[in-house]
Design an enzyme around this catalytic site. Structure first.
Site, short mmCIF file in Angstrom:
data_model
loop_
_atom_site.label_atom_id
_atom_site.label_comp_id
_atom_site.label_asym_id
_atom_site.label_seq_id
_atom_site.Cartn_x
_atom_site.Cartn_y
_atom_site.Cartn_z
N SER A 146 0.86 -1.19 0.00
CA SER A 146 0.00 0.00 0.00
C SER A 146 0.89 1.23 0.00
O SER A 146 2.07 1.15 0.40
CB SER A 146 -0.86 -0.02 1.26
N TYR A 159 -3.15 -0.81 10.02
CA TYR A 159 -3.00 -1.07 8.58
C TYR A 159 -1.62 -0.58 8.12
O TYR A 159 -0.90 -1.31 7.42
CB TYR A 159 -4.12 -0.34 7.83
N1 LIG Z 1 -8.46 -0.52 -2.27
C1 LIG Z 1 -7.34 0.16 -2.10
O1 LIG Z 1 -7.29 1.39 -2.26
C2 LIG Z 1 -6.08 -0.53 -1.70
C3 LIG Z 1 -4.90 0.21 -1.71
C4 LIG Z 1 -3.72 -0.40 -1.33
C5 LIG Z 1 -3.71 -1.72 -0.98
N2 LIG Z 1 -4.89 -2.43 -0.97
C6 LIG Z 1 -4.80 -3.83 -0.58
O2 LIG Z 1 -5.29 -4.62 -1.64
C7 LIG Z 1 -5.82 -5.84 -1.11
C8 LIG Z 1 -7.22 -6.03 -1.64
O3 LIG Z 1 -7.99 -4.91 -1.24
P1 LIG Z 1 -9.40 -4.56 -1.91
O4 LIG Z 1 -9.47 -3.08 -1.94
O5 LIG Z 1 -9.61 -5.34 -3.13
O6 LIG Z 1 -10.35 -5.05 -0.73
P2 LIG Z 1 -11.80 -5.77 -0.75
O7 LIG Z 1 -12.56 -5.35 -1.96
O8 LIG Z 1 -12.36 -5.48 0.60
O9 LIG Z 1 -11.43 -7.31 -0.89
C9 LIG Z 1 -10.71 -7.96 0.12
C10 LIG Z 1 -10.64 -9.44 -0.22
O10 LIG Z 1 -9.88 -10.08 0.82
C11 LIG Z 1 -10.59 -11.25 1.22
N3 LIG Z 1 -10.26 -11.60 2.61
C12 LIG Z 1 -10.40 -10.84 3.73
N4 LIG Z 1 -10.02 -11.53 4.81
C13 LIG Z 1 -9.64 -12.76 4.37
C14 LIG Z 1 -9.15 -13.92 5.00
N5 LIG Z 1 -8.98 -13.97 6.33
N6 LIG Z 1 -8.85 -15.01 4.24
C15 LIG Z 1 -9.02 -14.98 2.89
N7 LIG Z 1 -9.49 -13.88 2.23
C16 LIG Z 1 -9.80 -12.80 2.96
C17 LIG Z 1 -12.06 -10.89 1.07
O11 LIG Z 1 -12.83 -12.07 1.02
P3 LIG Z 1 -14.48 -11.99 0.90
O12 LIG Z 1 -14.75 -11.38 -0.42
O13 LIG Z 1 -14.91 -13.40 1.00
O14 LIG Z 1 -14.91 -11.12 2.04
C18 LIG Z 1 -12.01 -10.10 -0.25
O15 LIG Z 1 -12.11 -10.96 -1.35
C19 LIG Z 1 -5.73 -5.70 0.41
O16 LIG Z 1 -4.55 -6.31 0.86
C20 LIG Z 1 -5.64 -4.21 0.61
O17 LIG Z 1 -5.02 -3.86 1.80
C21 LIG Z 1 -6.07 -1.87 -1.31
#
Ligand SMILES: NC(=O)c1ccc[n+]([C@@H]2O[C@H](COP(=O)([O-])OP(=O)(O)OC[C@H]3O[C@@H](n4cnc5c(N)ncnc54)[C@H](OP(=O)(O)O)[C@@H]3O)[C@@H](O)[C@H]2O)c1
Length: 255
Positions: A146, A159
């Protein structure tokens, strides 16, 4: 064939039921890989897998439901996957959560949960899959970091700590496994419009601030990270190791 081609590769993408993980899984399918979708809940994963099987050769879309923080569930799932399909060529440690709150009031349970899901899981899943990769002599691991590896703001302490730690873990994995034929890198998105940020996307004040703070002048989209994710999974990045690549519209480049 291009150096970005993933034909014949098996890619495990954690947390790929939605958001960034699902977009990366789609991109890997388009680049020719077989993809293993993951989330903790098999029932909620099934319709997403069915949707992708309608778009790609059905045998290229696999599922493996496990909680990335559960060591024995991870080991069981990776063993089953490896026995049936071989050790993954590509692992994306993508699963993540965000629990925001002022640091003085933050429950210890929230701190531990974020660190478990966003950092310790990459150690658990990474170590488990890397054993097979090192035995084979090749593998690509991509840890989804991130901009908060680097920059922070109030209310996101666990985080930011977890993601900073993930940058260090990425370098440690490189130090230990590069000679085993692995490339381990971090991919650090900026602010993307996903469920993780729903409360921020819906907040006009935050949106005005983040779009003015980001040189590209907009929220990121999940598609913005798919090209770099294919690059880091492919032969095109074979001498890139231990790096965290920022895909953030320039956010970390400016004051
Ligand atoms: N969005 C951003 O701006 C951003 C920026 C930087 C980094 N990130 C990182 O990118 C990654 C994905 O984020 P996103 O924005 O796509 O989030 P998201 O839409 O909330 O999706 C998160 C995913 O992680 C899965 N998950 C959560 N806990 C889990 C566990 N214990 N075991 C297995 N799977 C699990 C969820 O499963 P379910 O669908 O079944 O709930 C979901 O599919 C994360 O690591 C986040 O920190 C995001």
């Amino acid at each position: 064939m291009t150096p970005f081609d993933l034909t014949g590769k098996l890619a495990l993408v954690t947390g790929s039921r939605r958001g960034i993980g699902l977009a990366i899984a789609r991109a890997y399918l388009a680049a020719g890989a077989r993809v293993v979708l993951n989330s903790p809940d098999a029932g909620r994963l099934a319709p997403v897998a069915a949707e992708l099987r309608a778009l790609a050769p059905p045998e290229t879309v696999l599922t493996s439901a496990f909680d990335v923080t559960d060591e024995s569930a991870v080991e069981e799932a990776v063993a089953a996957l490896t026995a049936e399909h071989g050790c993954p060529d590509i692992l994306v440690n993508n699963a993540g959560i965000q629990l925001r709150g002022p640091l003085t009031d933050l429950p210890l349970a929230d701190w531990k949960r974020v660190v478990d899901v966003d950092l310790t899981s990459a150690f658990i899943v990474g170590r488990t899959v890397a054993r097979g990769m090192v035995a084979r002599g090749s593998g690509k691991i991509i840890n989804i970091c991130s901009v908060q590896n680097h920059l922070v703001r109030p209310t996101t302490a666990p985080y930011a700590a977890a993601k900073s730690g993930l940058g260090g873990l990425t370098r440690s994995m490189c130090a230990e496994w590069a000679r085993g034929g692995l490339q381990v890198n971090g991919l650090a998105p900026g602010y993307l419009d996903t469920d993780l940020n729903a409360s921020l996307v819906d907040d006009p004040e935050f949106t005005a601030w983040i779009t003015s703070r980001t040189p590209a002048g907009r929220w990121g989209r999940v598609e913005d990270v798919t090209g770099p994710a294919v690059w880091l999974a492919s032969a095109a990045s074979d001498f890139v190791n231990g790096q965290v690549v920022y895909v953030d519209g320039g956010l970390t480049a400016v004051i």
